[in-house]
Design a protein around this motif. Structure first.
Motif, PDB file in Angstrom:
ATOM      1  N   VAL A  41       0.841  -1.241  -0.167  1.00  0.00           N
ATOM      2  CA  VAL A  41       0.199   0.126  -0.041  1.00  0.00           C
ATOM      3  C   VAL A  41       1.044   1.205  -0.057  1.00  0.00           C
ATOM      4  O   VAL A  41       2.161   0.912   0.290  1.00  0.00           O
ATOM      5  CB  VAL A  41      -0.743  -0.086   1.275  1.00  0.00           C
ATOM      6  N   GLY A  43       2.809   4.160   1.598  1.00  0.00           N
ATOM      7  CA  GLY A  43       3.067   4.596   3.025  1.00  0.00           C
ATOM      8  C   GLY A  43       3.102   6.160   3.209  1.00  0.00           C
ATOM      9  O   GLY A  43       3.376   6.999   2.225  1.00  0.00           O
ATOM     10  N   SER A 149       0.426   3.118   6.729  1.00  0.00           N
ATOM     11  CA  SER A 149      -0.373   3.546   5.665  1.00  0.00           C
ATOM     12  C   SER A 149      -0.831   4.745   5.583  1.00  0.00           C
ATOM     13  O   SER A 149      -1.224   5.196   6.375  1.00  0.00           O
ATOM     14  CB  SER A 149      -1.508   2.423   5.563  1.00  0.00           C
ATOM     15  N   SER A 157      -6.490   1.599   3.692  1.00  0.00           N
ATOM     16  CA  SER A 157      -5.340   1.802   3.202  1.00  0.00           C
ATOM     17  C   SER A 157      -5.281   2.287   1.736  1.00  0.00           C
ATOM     18  O   SER A 157      -6.267   1.532   0.841  1.00  0.00           O
ATOM     19  CB  SER A 157      -4.401   0.735   3.370  1.00  0.00           C
ATOM     20  N   THR A 159      -4.232   2.626  -2.028  1.00  0.00           N
ATOM     21  CA  THR A 159      -3.524   1.686  -3.184  1.00  0.00           C
ATOM     22  C   THR A 159      -3.254   2.716  -4.545  1.00  0.00           C
ATOM     23  O   THR A 159      -2.697   1.891  -5.239  1.00  0.00           O
ATOM     24  CB  THR A 159      -3.990   0.497  -3.484  1.00  0.00           C
ATOM     25  N   GLU A 186      -1.657  -5.046   3.418  1.00  0.00           N
ATOM     26  CA  GLU A 186      -0.360  -4.696   3.976  1.00  0.00           C
ATOM     27  C   GLU A 186       0.333  -5.813   4.185  1.00  0.00           C
ATOM     28  O   GLU A 186      -0.013  -6.966   4.061  1.00  0.00           O
ATOM     29  CB  GLU A 186      -0.710  -4.068   5.443  1.00  0.00           C
TER      30      GLU A 186
END
Ligand code: TXA
Ligand code: MG
Length: 323
Positions: A41, A43, A149, A157, A159, A186
């Motif tokens: 994902v 960060g 995330s 989270s 993407t 994750e």
């Protein structure tokens, strides 16, 4: 956050652009927040060795609590220089790094990872991402990068870079765009700091894959570390008692101030009353004041606003009756 006007939306640059990565690395070294793609994902990155930079992560996410964060590095060698390697760690590193696996190891003596990154724990979570551009960024930053995330607390989270821009665009200095994350889930978190390996968070590396390397791996019970890492038995609690909302100072106490209420305070988390600054000093302050002869640490009231909520959550745990 204080250093960015609310209306400013961070620029989005391709992670494959070396100039963009150089700028991102410069910002990270300067203590700023940079969102970057990994194979799992996106960060929300900050210098993991800089307490104040890590405090900005918690502030940007509106996290009500200090969960320990993963430190990302470019190579397995760099990771195993931060945590105490075990034979299991070396085997997993060989089999799955770079990749979507996070190892929790005991801190090495002198480990530079900030206490706020590990939420006061004696262990550190380490990951070498599978994404090559992410590793290039980490190599250029030249230090471990803490990155949860890149979403606000309680949201899913992200993407894609667009997800990040929606949630945190006004709270980061730069967003690096690597397109959609191939894994989209994750990393797997394995705790190797105890007697036996424990799977703390299932993820892209499956339990079967772990067991092929390690033999049997026990799953952390629900409500164990993962649901509430702040309640871990190993979580740092000072030896001295902790007295909250203190306005006076009693015999044998050390006084931990906030906002300059007492000239005789031993330490002030933030003379200016800034909760982000206070968060960055919290764990080091509790350790520093927990010295022989101190029976209790008296803590001045901290307003329940912004990061104040997370600070008070941590202090209430430290003040709770000991088992
Ligand atoms: O895929 C990922 O791991 C993403 C990308 C950005 O790398 N990062 C991520 O970070 O998911 P975060 O902060 O959302 O998750 C960190 C997890 C949490 O479940 C936390 O409790 C656990 O790692 N963790 C971190 N340090 C720990 C420690 N010292 N002991 C136990 N658990 C730890
Ligand atoms: Mg998360």
């Amino acid at each position: 956050m204080a250093q960015l006007p609310a209306s400013r939306i961070a620029p989005i640059h391709p992670v494959d652009d070396p100039d963009a990565r150089a700028e991102a690395a410069r910002l990270l070294r300067a203590g700023q927040l940079v969102a970057f793609p990994t194979e799992t994902v996106y960060g929300l990155g900050a210098d993991a060795t800089d307490e104040a930079a890590v405090a900005r992560i918690y502030a940007a996410k509106d996290r009500p609590r200090f969960n320990p964060l993963i430190s990302h590095v470019a190579t397995a060698e760099a990771a195993l220089a931060l945590g105490q390697p075990t034979p299991d760690a070396e085997r997993l590193a060989t089999a799955h790094w770079p990749g979507p696996l996070t190892l929790v190891l005991r801190r090495r003596p002198g480990c530079p990872i900030a206490w706020l990154t590990s939420a006061g724990l004696e262990t550190v979570a380490l990951r070498v991402p599978g994404s090559a551009p992410a590793r290039a960024l980490l190599a250029e930053a030249g230090r471990p990068i803490a990155a949860p995330s890149a979403n606000r607390s309680g949201r899913v989270s992200p993407t894609t870079a667009a997800h990040v821009a929606e949630e945190l665009g006004d709270r980061v200095a730069l967003i690096l765009d690597g397109g959609p994350c191939p894994v989209g889930l994750e990393s797997t978190v394995v705790d190797l700091s105890g007697d036996r390996p424990r799977l703390l968070r299932p993820g892209a590396v499956t339990r079967e894959q772990l067991e092929a390397v390690l033999g049997p791996v026990e799953l952390a019970a629900a409500g164990d570390t993962i649901a509430a890492p702040g309640m871990l038995a190993s979580h740092y609690a000072p030896r001295a008692a902790v007295r909250l909302d203190a306005t006076d100072r009693r015999p044998g106490e050390a006084f931990l101030d906030f906002g300059g209420t007492r000239p005789d305070a031993d330490l002030d988390l933030s003379p200016a009353g800034d909760p982000v600054e206070a968060a960055s000093r919290l764990f080091a302050a509790l350790r520093g004041l927990d010295r022989p002869g101190v029976t209790a640490i008296a803590v001045a009231p901290i307003p329940e606003a912004g990061l104040g909520t997370a600070i008070n959550d941590r202090l209430r745990r430290a003040a709770a009756p000991r088992r």
